[in-house]
Design a protein around this motif. Structure first.
Motif, PDB file in Angstrom:
ATOM      1  N   GLU A   1       0.802  -1.191   0.099  1.00 17.82           N
ATOM      2  CA  GLU A   1      -0.025  -0.078   0.197  1.00 17.82           C
ATOM      3  C   GLU A   1       0.862   1.228   0.034  1.00 17.82           C
ATOM      4  O   GLU A   1       0.584   2.313  -0.718  1.00 17.82           O
ATOM      5  CB  GLU A   1      -0.948  -0.235   1.218  1.00 17.82           C
ATOM      6  CG  GLU A   1      -2.075  -0.920   0.909  1.00 17.82           C
ATOM      7  CD  GLU A   1      -3.230  -0.929   2.166  1.00 17.82           C
ATOM      8  OE1 GLU A   1      -3.568   0.431   2.484  1.00 17.82           O
ATOM      9  OE2 GLU A   1      -3.657  -1.746   2.701  1.00 17.82           O
TER      10      GLU A   1
ATOM     11  N   TRP B   1       0.768   3.936  -2.738  1.00 20.22           N
ATOM     12  CA  TRP B   1       0.572   5.463  -2.187  1.00 20.22           C
ATOM     13  C   TRP B   1       1.710   6.246  -2.776  1.00 20.22           C
ATOM     14  O   TRP B   1       1.339   7.579  -3.407  1.00 20.22           O
ATOM     15  CB  TRP B   1       0.496   5.678  -0.696  1.00 20.22           C
ATOM     16  CG  TRP B   1       0.156   6.889  -0.464  1.00 20.22           C
ATOM     17  CD1 TRP B   1       1.069   8.126  -0.186  1.00 20.22           C
ATOM     18  CD2 TRP B   1      -0.901   7.415   0.469  1.00 20.22           C
ATOM     19  NE1 TRP B   1       0.430   9.117   0.125  1.00 20.22           N
ATOM     20  CE2 TRP B   1      -0.635   8.935   0.831  1.00 20.22           C
ATOM     21  CE3 TRP B   1      -1.981   6.695   0.979  1.00 20.22           C
ATOM     22  CZ2 TRP B   1      -1.757   9.228   1.557  1.00 20.22           C
ATOM     23  CZ3 TRP B   1      -2.831   7.631   1.766  1.00 20.22           C
ATOM     24  CH2 TRP B   1      -2.702   8.621   2.076  1.00 20.22           C
TER      25      TRP B   1
ATOM     26  N   PRO C   1      -0.836   8.615  -4.855  1.00 17.09           N
ATOM     27  CA  PRO C   1      -1.556   9.122  -3.610  1.00 17.09           C
ATOM     28  C   PRO C   1      -2.982   9.695  -3.836  1.00 17.09           C
ATOM     29  O   PRO C   1      -3.180  10.327  -5.061  1.00 17.09           O
ATOM     30  CB  PRO C   1      -0.834  10.199  -3.191  1.00 17.09           C
ATOM     31  CG  PRO C   1       0.170  10.766  -4.352  1.00 17.09           C
ATOM     32  CD  PRO C   1       0.374   9.747  -5.202  1.00 17.09           C
TER      33      PRO C   1
ATOM     34  N   HIS D   1       1.122  11.611   2.916  1.00 13.20           N
ATOM     35  CA  HIS D   1       1.736  10.690   3.874  1.00 13.20           C
ATOM     36  C   HIS D   1       3.145  11.373   4.340  1.00 13.20           C
ATOM     37  O   HIS D   1       3.993  11.721   3.533  1.00 13.20           O
ATOM     38  CB  HIS D   1       1.797   9.322   3.401  1.00 13.20           C
ATOM     39  CG  HIS D   1       2.704   8.247   4.379  1.00 13.20           C
ATOM     40  ND1 HIS D   1       3.997   7.779   4.106  1.00 13.20           N
ATOM     41  CD2 HIS D   1       2.298   7.598   5.347  1.00 13.20           C
ATOM     42  CE1 HIS D   1       4.238   7.112   5.010  1.00 13.20           C
ATOM     43  NE2 HIS D   1       3.048   7.031   5.825  1.00 13.20           N
TER      44      HIS D   1
ATOM     45  N   ASN E   1      -5.882   4.228   1.312  1.00 12.17           N
ATOM     46  CA  ASN E   1      -6.402   4.884   0.157  1.00 12.17           C
ATOM     47  C   ASN E   1      -7.881   5.171   0.249  1.00 12.17           C
ATOM     48  O   ASN E   1      -8.506   6.065   0.304  1.00 12.17           O
ATOM     49  CB  ASN E   1      -6.038   4.342  -1.184  1.00 12.17           C
ATOM     50  CG  ASN E   1      -6.117   5.459  -2.400  1.00 12.17           C
ATOM     51  OD1 ASN E   1      -7.206   6.165  -2.237  1.00 12.17           O
ATOM     52  ND2 ASN E   1      -5.046   5.413  -3.304  1.00 12.17           N
TER      53      ASN E   1
END
Length: 162
Positions: A23, A27, A31, A37, A114
């Motif tokens: 993940e 991302w 994103p 993040h 997400n």
């Protein structure tokens, strides 16, 4: 130790670790719009910056989510809270706890960080008033000593109020 940090004591399972690494790579490549993040060396706790969507009550406002992943993620939902100060929203308590069914009863292992972020942004964007839940003071008082929102028995009775 608070109960909200107690679940972090157990290391991630191999499945959880592999899933989160996947993940995180996804991302970095793609994103979700409006989220960032904050990179740390802790795979088990993500800090995510949330930017209010343009044209909504939360436009030009920035908040932080803390996402703590349990040992058996994705079979078990992560704990997701807003780092205070939390947005003024009918589904978000002043201690950062979020009343959103996908974080509890409606969690599915097919969901990702997400998809959680998109759901939270949708929840923020659809708000028509900046206000706390009607039971905010009572709830926050009962959550003293760092209790986790996952210890709450949420009652999802409509799309307006928890």
């Amino acid at each position: 130790m608070t109960s909200s940090s107690a679940h972090l004591r157990k290391a991630l399972s191999k499945i959880a670790s592999n899933r989160l690494q996947k993940e995180l790579v996804e991302w970095q490549v793609n994103p979700p719009a409006g989220f960032k993040h904050k990179v740390t060396d802790n795979l088990q706790r993500w800090i995510i910056e949330v930017n209010g969507a343009p044209g909504t009550l939360f436009a030009n406002e920035t908040y932080q989510l803390q996402v703590d992943f349990p040992e058996h993620y994705p079979l078990e939902a992560p704990q997701v809270i807003f780092v205070p100060p939390a947005p003024l929203h009918p589904h978000i308590y002043s201690n950062g706890h979020v009343c959103l069914d996908i974080l509890y009863d409606s969690w599915s292992p097919a969901m990702t960080v997400n998809s959680i972020c998109i759901s939270i942004l949708s929840m923020l964007s659809s708000s028509t008033a900046k206000q706390r839940p009607a039971d905010n003071d009572r709830y926050v008082k009962n959550c003293r000593n760092g209790s986790s929102p996952k210890e709450t028995r949420w009652w999802f009775h409509d799309d307006k109020v928890c």
